[in-house]
Motif scaffolding. Structure first.
Motif, PDB file in Angstrom:
ATOM      1  N   ALA A  87       0.731  -1.104   0.011  1.00 35.08           N
ATOM      2  CA  ALA A  87      -0.117   0.342   0.016  1.00 35.08           C
ATOM      3  C   ALA A  87       0.439   1.124  -0.050  1.00 35.08           C
ATOM      4  O   ALA A  87       1.230   2.192  -1.085  1.00 35.08           O
ATOM      5  CB  ALA A  87      -1.277   0.088   1.296  1.00 35.08           C
ATOM      6  N   ALA A  88       1.549   0.958   0.965  1.00 36.19           N
ATOM      7  CA  ALA A  88       2.640   2.469   0.684  1.00 36.19           C
ATOM      8  C   ALA A  88       3.217   2.868  -0.821  1.00 36.19           C
ATOM      9  O   ALA A  88       4.285   3.803  -0.657  1.00 36.19           O
ATOM     10  CB  ALA A  88       3.589   1.711   2.107  1.00 36.19           C
ATOM     11  N   TYR A  89       4.096   1.782  -0.838  1.00 40.88           N
ATOM     12  CA  TYR A  89       4.963   1.404  -2.401  1.00 40.88           C
ATOM     13  C   TYR A  89       4.367   0.837  -3.430  1.00 40.88           C
ATOM     14  O   TYR A  89       4.970  -0.390  -3.814  1.00 40.88           O
ATOM     15  CB  TYR A  89       6.269   0.733  -1.966  1.00 40.88           C
ATOM     16  CG  TYR A  89       7.355   1.753  -0.285  1.00 40.88           C
ATOM     17  CD1 TYR A  89       7.050   2.853  -0.480  1.00 40.88           C
ATOM     18  CD2 TYR A  89       7.124   0.952   0.254  1.00 40.88           C
ATOM     19  CE1 TYR A  89       7.583   3.577   0.254  1.00 40.88           C
ATOM     20  CE2 TYR A  89       7.545   1.397   1.997  1.00 40.88           C
ATOM     21  CZ  TYR A  89       7.997   2.670   1.382  1.00 40.88           C
ATOM     22  OH  TYR A  89       8.674   3.727   2.437  1.00 40.88           O
ATOM     23  N   PRO A  90       3.652   1.723  -3.914  1.00 43.39           N
ATOM     24  CA  PRO A  90       2.827   0.229  -5.210  1.00 43.39           C
ATOM     25  C   PRO A  90       3.155   0.124  -6.060  1.00 43.39           C
ATOM     26  O   PRO A  90       3.045  -1.503  -6.594  1.00 43.39           O
ATOM     27  CB  PRO A  90       1.626   1.022  -5.409  1.00 43.39           C
ATOM     28  CG  PRO A  90       1.525   2.823  -4.706  1.00 43.39           C
ATOM     29  CD  PRO A  90       3.007   2.497  -3.719  1.00 43.39           C
ATOM     30  N   SER A  91       4.070   0.646  -6.655  1.00 40.80           N
ATOM     31  CA  SER A  91       4.752   0.338  -7.584  1.00 40.80           C
ATOM     32  C   SER A  91       6.316  -0.454  -7.264  1.00 40.80           C
ATOM     33  O   SER A  91       7.163  -0.797  -7.880  1.00 40.80           O
ATOM     34  CB  SER A  91       5.404   1.700  -8.139  1.00 40.80           C
ATOM     35  OG  SER A  91       7.047   2.714  -7.339  1.00 40.80           O
ATOM     36  N   ASP A  92       6.052  -0.506  -6.111  1.00 33.35           N
ATOM     37  CA  ASP A  92       7.602  -1.541  -5.494  1.00 33.35           C
ATOM     38  C   ASP A  92       7.406  -3.489  -5.692  1.00 33.35           C
ATOM     39  O   ASP A  92       8.456  -3.996  -5.659  1.00 33.35           O
ATOM     40  CB  ASP A  92       8.261  -1.708  -4.039  1.00 33.35           C
ATOM     41  CG  ASP A  92       8.468   0.393  -4.528  1.00 33.35           C
ATOM     42  OD1 ASP A  92       9.079   0.969  -4.999  1.00 33.35           O
ATOM     43  OD2 ASP A  92       8.985   0.624  -3.078  1.00 33.35           O
ATOM     44  N   GLY A  93       6.657  -3.818  -5.565  1.00 24.11           N
ATOM     45  CA  GLY A  93       6.299  -4.967  -6.059  1.00 24.11           C
ATOM     46  C   GLY A  93       6.230  -5.847  -4.843  1.00 24.11           C
ATOM     47  O   GLY A  93       6.086  -7.013  -5.601  1.00 24.11           O
ATOM     48  N   TRP A  94       5.946  -4.721  -3.678  1.00 26.60           N
ATOM     49  CA  TRP A  94       5.272  -6.221  -2.776  1.00 26.60           C
ATOM     50  C   TRP A  94       4.316  -6.977  -2.965  1.00 26.60           C
ATOM     51  O   TRP A  94       3.959  -8.221  -1.946  1.00 26.60           O
ATOM     52  CB  TRP A  94       5.482  -5.407  -1.318  1.00 26.60           C
ATOM     53  CG  TRP A  94       6.313  -4.707  -1.134  1.00 26.60           C
ATOM     54  CD1 TRP A  94       6.950  -2.717  -1.191  1.00 26.60           C
ATOM     55  CD2 TRP A  94       7.983  -5.241  -0.693  1.00 26.60           C
ATOM     56  NE1 TRP A  94       8.103  -3.107  -0.957  1.00 26.60           N
ATOM     57  CE2 TRP A  94       8.870  -4.195  -0.489  1.00 26.60           C
ATOM     58  CE3 TRP A  94       8.055  -6.332  -0.342  1.00 26.60           C
ATOM     59  CZ2 TRP A  94      10.218  -4.413   0.203  1.00 26.60           C
ATOM     60  CZ3 TRP A  94       8.720  -6.780   0.533  1.00 26.60           C
ATOM     61  CH2 TRP A  94      10.498  -5.508   0.518  1.00 26.60           C
TER      62      TRP A  94
END
Length: 109
Positions: A87-94
């Motif tokens: 949710a915090a880093y949507p483009s990081d692939g978590w």
């Protein structure tokens, strides 16, 4: 005093404990994952052995480290942490990282 963790890992942990940077603990809760390099790497803090490992999030070593933590009863917290990172880093692939862990059966009892 010899240490198996890198100088950078120790500095990151100290910074988080001081409430700076990525804040490793929130209201006294332990953070297992410290995201690095846009989600490509992470420090994984392991309560069972007291070590912090620097791992690629797409590696088998990462999956096994999370499997050890999940097997020690930390699966729910790790999954919640992965959802928070997504949710915090949507483009990081978590979200993809969590999907890989689920497919590997890491969170199954």
């Amino acid at each position: 005093m010899a240490s198996n963790t890198s100088k950078t890992a120790r500095a990151s942990v100290r910074a988080g404990q001081a409430g700076q940077g990525g804040a490793l603990s929130v209201l006294g809760e332990f953070k297992y994952l410290i995201p690095l390099n846009g989600g490509k790497h992470a420090y994984v803090r392991n309560l069972t052995n007291g070590k912090t490992s620097h791992l690629r999030t797409d590696s088998e070593a990462f999956v096994e480290e999370i499997r050890v933590l999940a097997g020690a009863g930390h699966a729910i917290k790790i999954r919640a942490e992965l959802n928070n990172l997504a949710a915090a880093y949507p483009s990081d692939g978590w979200d993809t990282c969590e999907k890989r862990l689920v497919e590997a059966g890491v969170f199954e009892a």
